[in-house]
Motif scaffolding. Structure first.
Motif, PDB file in Angstrom:
ATOM      1  N   ASN A 453       0.826  -1.197   0.000  1.00  0.00           N
ATOM      2  CA  ASN A 453       0.000   0.000   0.000  1.00  0.00           C
ATOM      3  C   ASN A 453       0.869   1.260   0.000  1.00  0.00           C
ATOM      4  O   ASN A 453       0.563   2.236  -0.704  1.00  0.00           O
ATOM      5  CB  ASN A 453      -0.921  -0.002   1.221  1.00  0.00           C
ATOM      6  N   ILE A 454       1.963   1.232   0.780  1.00  0.00           N
ATOM      7  CA  ILE A 454       2.880   2.379   0.812  1.00  0.00           C
ATOM      8  C   ILE A 454       3.495   2.597  -0.570  1.00  0.00           C
ATOM      9  O   ILE A 454       3.498   3.714  -1.108  1.00  0.00           O
ATOM     10  CB  ILE A 454       3.992   2.139   1.855  1.00  0.00           C
ATOM     11  N   LEU A 455       4.012   1.525  -1.168  1.00  0.00           N
ATOM     12  CA  LEU A 455       4.638   1.649  -2.490  1.00  0.00           C
ATOM     13  C   LEU A 455       3.620   2.090  -3.537  1.00  0.00           C
ATOM     14  O   LEU A 455       3.927   2.879  -4.433  1.00  0.00           O
ATOM     15  CB  LEU A 455       5.272   0.320  -2.891  1.00  0.00           C
ATOM     16  N   SER A 456       2.394   1.595  -3.445  1.00  0.00           N
ATOM     17  CA  SER A 456       1.356   1.946  -4.404  1.00  0.00           C
ATOM     18  C   SER A 456       0.959   3.413  -4.279  1.00  0.00           C
ATOM     19  O   SER A 456       0.801   4.119  -5.281  1.00  0.00           O
ATOM     20  CB  SER A 456       0.135   1.045  -4.187  1.00  0.00           C
ATOM     21  N   THR A 457       0.804   3.894  -3.045  1.00  0.00           N
ATOM     22  CA  THR A 457       0.442   5.302  -2.821  1.00  0.00           C
ATOM     23  C   THR A 457       1.528   6.233  -3.338  1.00  0.00           C
ATOM     24  O   THR A 457       1.246   7.243  -4.005  1.00  0.00           O
ATOM     25  CB  THR A 457       0.209   5.540  -1.322  1.00  0.00           C
ATOM     26  N   ARG A 458       2.770   5.890  -3.066  1.00  0.00           N
ATOM     27  CA  ARG A 458       3.878   6.727  -3.537  1.00  0.00           C
ATOM     28  C   ARG A 458       4.010   6.668  -5.063  1.00  0.00           C
ATOM     29  O   ARG A 458       4.444   7.638  -5.682  1.00  0.00           O
ATOM     30  CB  ARG A 458       5.181   6.270  -2.880  1.00  0.00           C
ATOM     31  N   ASN A 459       3.645   5.527  -5.638  1.00  0.00           N
ATOM     32  CA  ASN A 459       3.745   5.405  -7.090  1.00  0.00           C
ATOM     33  C   ASN A 459       2.809   6.390  -7.784  1.00  0.00           C
ATOM     34  O   ASN A 459       3.165   6.959  -8.824  1.00  0.00           O
ATOM     35  CB  ASN A 459       3.407   3.963  -7.504  1.00  0.00           C
ATOM     36  N   ARG A 460       1.634   6.592  -7.223  1.00  0.00           N
ATOM     37  CA  ARG A 460       0.699   7.536  -7.840  1.00  0.00           C
ATOM     38  C   ARG A 460       1.232   8.966  -7.780  1.00  0.00           C
ATOM     39  O   ARG A 460       0.832   9.819  -8.565  1.00  0.00           O
ATOM     40  CB  ARG A 460      -0.660   7.444  -7.135  1.00  0.00           C
ATOM     41  N   GLN A 461       2.161   9.214  -6.833  1.00  0.00           N
ATOM     42  CA  GLN A 461       2.787  10.528  -6.719  1.00  0.00           C
ATOM     43  C   GLN A 461       4.160  10.568  -7.400  1.00  0.00           C
ATOM     44  O   GLN A 461       4.813  11.614  -7.394  1.00  0.00           O
ATOM     45  CB  GLN A 461       2.953  10.897  -5.240  1.00  0.00           C
ATOM     46  N   ARG A 462       4.589   9.435  -7.918  1.00  0.00           N
ATOM     47  CA  ARG A 462       5.915   9.278  -8.519  1.00  0.00           C
ATOM     48  C   ARG A 462       6.997   9.745  -7.542  1.00  0.00           C
ATOM     49  O   ARG A 462       7.873  10.527  -7.847  1.00  0.00           O
ATOM     50  CB  ARG A 462       5.998  10.086  -9.828  1.00  0.00           C
ATOM     51  N   ARG A 463       6.926   9.193  -6.317  1.00  0.00           N
ATOM     52  CA  ARG A 463       7.819   9.656  -5.262  1.00  0.00           C
ATOM     53  C   ARG A 463       8.587   8.512  -4.593  1.00  0.00           C
ATOM     54  O   ARG A 463       9.248   8.735  -3.576  1.00  0.00           O
ATOM     55  CB  ARG A 463       6.998  10.379  -4.188  1.00  0.00           C
ATOM     56  N   ASN A 464       8.512   7.303  -5.118  1.00  0.00           N
ATOM     57  CA  ASN A 464       9.191   6.188  -4.458  1.00  0.00           C
ATOM     58  C   ASN A 464      10.699   6.396  -4.365  1.00  0.00           C
ATOM     59  O   ASN A 464      11.310   6.181  -3.313  1.00  0.00           O
ATOM     60  CB  ASN A 464       8.897   4.876  -5.202  1.00  0.00           C
ATOM     61  N   ALA A 465      11.314   6.805  -5.474  1.00  0.00           N
ATOM     62  CA  ALA A 465      12.770   6.993  -5.473  1.00  0.00           C
ATOM     63  C   ALA A 465      13.180   8.056  -4.463  1.00  0.00           C
ATOM     64  O   ALA A 465      14.171   7.896  -3.733  1.00  0.00           O
ATOM     65  CB  ALA A 465      13.242   7.368  -6.874  1.00  0.00           C
ATOM     66  N   ALA A 466      12.419   9.143  -4.406  1.00  0.00           N
ATOM     67  CA  ALA A 466      12.741  10.219  -3.463  1.00  0.00           C
ATOM     68  C   ALA A 466      12.619   9.734  -2.021  1.00  0.00           C
ATOM     69  O   ALA A 466      13.452  10.051  -1.164  1.00  0.00           O
ATOM     70  CB  ALA A 466      11.816  11.415  -3.710  1.00  0.00           C
ATOM     71  N   TYR A 467      11.578   8.937  -1.745  1.00  0.00           N
ATOM     72  CA  TYR A 467      11.403   8.413  -0.389  1.00  0.00           C
ATOM     73  C   TYR A 467      12.527   7.446  -0.039  1.00  0.00           C
ATOM     74  O   TYR A 467      12.982   7.407   1.112  1.00  0.00           O
ATOM     75  CB  TYR A 467      10.055   7.712  -0.256  1.00  0.00           C
ATOM     76  N   PHE A 468      12.974   6.649  -0.993  1.00  0.00           N
ATOM     77  CA  PHE A 468      14.070   5.734  -0.712  1.00  0.00           C
ATOM     78  C   PHE A 468      15.313   6.494  -0.258  1.00  0.00           C
ATOM     79  O   PHE A 468      16.019   6.065   0.662  1.00  0.00           O
ATOM     80  CB  PHE A 468      14.397   4.896  -1.948  1.00  0.00           C
ATOM     81  N   GLU A 469      15.587   7.614  -0.914  1.00  0.00           N
ATOM     82  CA  GLU A 469      16.749   8.414  -0.534  1.00  0.00           C
ATOM     83  C   GLU A 469      16.570   9.017   0.848  1.00  0.00           C
ATOM     84  O   GLU A 469      17.490   9.001   1.673  1.00  0.00           O
ATOM     85  CB  GLU A 469      16.963   9.521  -1.572  1.00  0.00           C
ATOM     86  N   SER A 470      15.375   9.561   1.137  1.00  0.00           N
ATOM     87  CA  SER A 470      15.150  10.198   2.440  1.00  0.00           C
ATOM     88  C   SER A 470      15.134   9.190   3.578  1.00  0.00           C
ATOM     89  O   SER A 470      15.434   9.527   4.719  1.00  0.00           O
ATOM     90  CB  SER A 470      13.827  10.965   2.415  1.00  0.00           C
ATOM     91  N   GLU A 471      14.775   7.931   3.282  1.00  0.00           N
ATOM     92  CA  GLU A 471      14.713   6.893   4.314  1.00  0.00           C
ATOM     93  C   GLU A 471      16.014   6.105   4.419  1.00  0.00           C
ATOM     94  O   GLU A 471      16.066   5.096   5.138  1.00  0.00           O
ATOM     95  CB  GLU A 471      13.548   5.942   4.023  1.00  0.00           C
ATOM     96  N   ASN A 472      17.028   6.542   3.678  1.00  0.00           N
ATOM     97  CA  ASN A 472      18.351   5.893   3.719  1.00  0.00           C
ATOM     98  C   ASN A 472      18.277   4.407   3.352  1.00  0.00           C
ATOM     99  O   ASN A 472      18.946   3.567   3.950  1.00  0.00           O
ATOM    100  CB  ASN A 472      18.983   6.056   5.110  1.00  0.00           C
ATOM    101  N   ILE A 473      17.435   4.107   2.363  1.00  0.00           N
ATOM    102  CA  ILE A 473      17.370   2.735   1.851  1.00  0.00           C
ATOM    103  C   ILE A 473      18.448   2.586   0.786  1.00  0.00           C
ATOM    104  O   ILE A 473      18.421   3.263  -0.231  1.00  0.00           O
ATOM    105  CB  ILE A 473      15.982   2.434   1.264  1.00  0.00           C
ATOM    106  N   GLY A 474      19.408   1.704   1.031  1.00  0.00           N
ATOM    107  CA  GLY A 474      20.543   1.549   0.135  1.00  0.00           C
ATOM    108  C   GLY A 474      20.145   1.019  -1.227  1.00  0.00           C
ATOM    109  O   GLY A 474      19.136   0.327  -1.382  1.00  0.00           O
ATOM    110  N   ILE A 475      20.973   1.339  -2.224  1.00  0.00           N
ATOM    111  CA  ILE A 475      20.694   0.911  -3.581  1.00  0.00           C
ATOM    112  C   ILE A 475      20.687  -0.605  -3.699  1.00  0.00           C
ATOM    113  O   ILE A 475      19.963  -1.183  -4.521  1.00  0.00           O
ATOM    114  CB  ILE A 475      21.736   1.527  -4.547  1.00  0.00           C
ATOM    115  N   LYS A 476      21.447  -1.289  -2.836  1.00  0.00           N
ATOM    116  CA  LYS A 476      21.506  -2.747  -2.929  1.00  0.00           C
ATOM    117  C   LYS A 476      20.204  -3.412  -2.490  1.00  0.00           C
ATOM    118  O   LYS A 476      19.983  -4.601  -2.749  1.00  0.00           O
ATOM    119  CB  LYS A 476      22.663  -3.287  -2.086  1.00  0.00           C
ATOM    120  N   HIS A 477      19.328  -2.647  -1.798  1.00  0.00           N
ATOM    121  CA  HIS A 477      18.058  -3.215  -1.364  1.00  0.00           C
ATOM    122  C   HIS A 477      16.967  -3.096  -2.430  1.00  0.00           C
ATOM    123  O   HIS A 477      15.926  -3.735  -2.306  1.00  0.00           O
ATOM    124  CB  HIS A 477      17.571  -2.520  -0.088  1.00  0.00           C
TER     125      HIS A 477
END
Length: 533
Positions: A453-477
């Motif tokens: 649901n989180i990924l789907s909601t962010r997808n409608r805003q095209r914000r997943n990549a930005a959230y990954f950076e702000s949440e310190n989710i590494g590229i390897k994940h």
């Protein structure tokens, strides 16, 4: 002479030619024999090789046969051992059965059935020993002559009917002898009816024990009875193992009513449900007495304390005093539970590990209490249902509680949320407010649903990549997230037609967005790192 010489030498030459021919033939024959020998030797070598191969094959097969024989021998030994053990066990069972038959001791159920049949046979044609007072009869009551009115007649008739049914062993789903408050002297004036009722109540234990599958409960309420009759009732209830005891609207202040309830609970090792409604606790000691009785009863599963109060005001102390390893459903509703301490609910849940359902609706909570409840839920994995229904006008910031079961601030917050417990508030499902998330029995499925649901909601805003950076989710994940999109999304498919539910995007849309908006060289590097790992 010359002719003779020529003749001699000519014949000699012919002889030599003949010998040469013979020699050549012999040589040819020898050569053929050599070829034959060579061929025979070659065939003999092939035969030897084939013979050796065959011998090796036979040796391998012989080894396999030896292994199979050993296995069969071992299996046979095991079978013989088990057969011997089985014969020994059968022999022991036969001896035990023989001993039981010789002792002629019937089983527990047979004992219960025999006692029940004895009661039914003895009281089959029972006549009530006392005359039932009719409306208009004159009886001495409180020092004066009193006319029996409709209420008195109805109460006595109810007691007589219940007493007669209990004597005859009939199933009574609710034994509730008095349903209106009466003056204490009323009970003394009609003591014969109550003595007969209490005697029948004691004898009724045989019916209860025999009818284990029947929901037979004892209820008593709206009473203000003297201590003498209360003691008689306590003795009767301690000898009769009801599966459910209910106490309503009692006016027994000052006569140790909580002690009476606690003694009934401690003496009944088959009690499953205890209900208290509008029962008054005079002091903190009363709460401690009741909680100690509940703790001592290991068969009690359901406890309801509804609309009760105490001299000190609220019943918050129940959370700190109640400790049970058997309670699975606890209701403490319509009572003042405000001013909770930070660890009250947390310690209560840890002290009652079997608890699955908690109802603390209309507990007069404030925002600080909701914060404490929310923190307790984040640390708990045993509770399955929590009821916090309040009046519609009660102003509470339910977002605090919402975050305990679905923290949408980050993927890590969602992952660490409570995925076990459903919550009800405002007389409607909290799950409808939260998108109906903790509905699966498996918490893993609930967590997957929330993450998608989180990924789907962010997808409608095209914000997943930005959230990954702000949440310190590494590229390897990111590859791991991409690989989980499909199984996560399966919880949003309709069971009947397999179509996606409205409002949820397809996993391919999320994957496309991440691959489009993320730094591709770093992503490929992350994939290589995963492959090397």
């Amino acid at each position: 002479m010359a002719d003779s010489f020529h003749q001699y030498h000519g014949s000699q030459t012919d002889n030599e030619c003949s010998q040469c021919k013979n020699l050549q033939q012999t040589i040819s024959e020898l050569r053929r024999e050599c070829e034959t020998l060579r061929e025979a030797k070659k065939q003999d070598g092939q035969t030897r090789t084939e013979l050796q191969t065959f011998i090796d094959k036979l040796e391998r097969e012989n080894s396999e046969l030896k292994y199979v024989c050993n296995m069969l021998h071992h299996t046979n030994s095991v079978i013989q051992e088990r057969q011997t053990a089985g014969e020994t066990e059968i022999s022991n069972l036969k001896e035990e059965n023989k001993a039981i038959l010789q002792s002629s001791r019937p089983c527990d159920f047979a004992i219960k059935a025999a006692k029940y049949r004895e009661v039914v046979k003895k009281n089959k044609r029972l006549e009530y020993p006392w005359r039932i007072l009719e409306i208009g009869d004159i009886v001495p009551f409180d020092g004066e002559d009193t006319v029996v009115d409709e209420d008195i007649h109805a109460d006595i008739k109810t007691i007589v009917e219940i007493t007669t049914k209990m004597r005859r062993g009939e199933v009574i789903h609710r034994i509730d002898p008095i349903r209106r408050p009466q003056h204490p002297e009323f009970y003394k004036g009609f003591m014969p009816y109550y003595r007969e009722f209490f005697d029948a109540l004691i004898e009724y234990r045989h019916t209860i024990d025999f009818m284990e599958d029947k929901k037979i409960r004892f209820s008593i309420g709206y009473l203000e009875i003297p201590r003498e009759i209360l003691n008689m009732l306590q003795d009767a209830l301690q000898q009769t193992h009801f599966r459910k005891l209910c106490f309503y609207e009692n006016l027994l202040n000052g006569v140790g009513y909580i002690n009476f309830i606690a003694n009934c609970v401690k003496a009944n090792n088959r009690l499953k449900t205890l209900v208290l409604e509008h029962v008054y606790f005079e002091c903190l000691e009363d709460i401690e007495i009741l909680c100690a009785a509940v703790h001592s009863n290991k068969s009690l599963k359901y406890l309801e304390i509804n609309g009760c109060g105490s001299e000190e005001g609220g019943l918050r102390e129940v959370f700190t005093k109640l400790k049970s390893e058997s309670i699975v459903c606890f209701e403490l509703s319509n009572s003042d539970l405000s001013n909770l301490q930070p660890n009250d609910i947390t310690e209560f849940l840890s002290s009652n590990p079997s608890l699955k359902n908690l109802n603390i609706s209309n507990g007069q909570f404030n925002d600080q209490d909701i914060i404490h409840i929310s923190n307790a839920l984040k640390q708990n994995t045993t509770l399955r249902e929590l009821n916090l229904e309040l009046d519609e006008d009660h102003a509470i910031d339910w977002d605090i509680l919402d975050s305990a079961v679905f923290d949408q601030s980050s993927l890590n917050g969602t992952y660490d949320s409570n995925h076990h417990c459903e919550i009800t508030v405002h007389e409607r499902d909290m799950t409808s407010i939260m998108g109906n998330f903790n509905t699966y029995d498996d918490p893993v499925l609930n967590r997957r649903k929330k993450l998608y649901n989180i990924l789907s909601t962010r997808n409608r805003q095209r914000r997943n990549a930005a959230y990954f950076e702000s949440e310190n989710i590494g590229i390897k994940h990111i590859p791991q997230i991409l690989s989980l999109l499909k199984p996560f999304s399966e919880h949003y498919l309709h069971a009947d037609n397999g179509l996606r539910k409205r409002g949820e995007v397809k996993p391919l849309s999320i994957a496309f967005e991440i691959l489009r908006d993320w730094n591709m060289p770093q992503l490929y590097h992350g994939l290589n790192v995963m492959d090397e790992g």
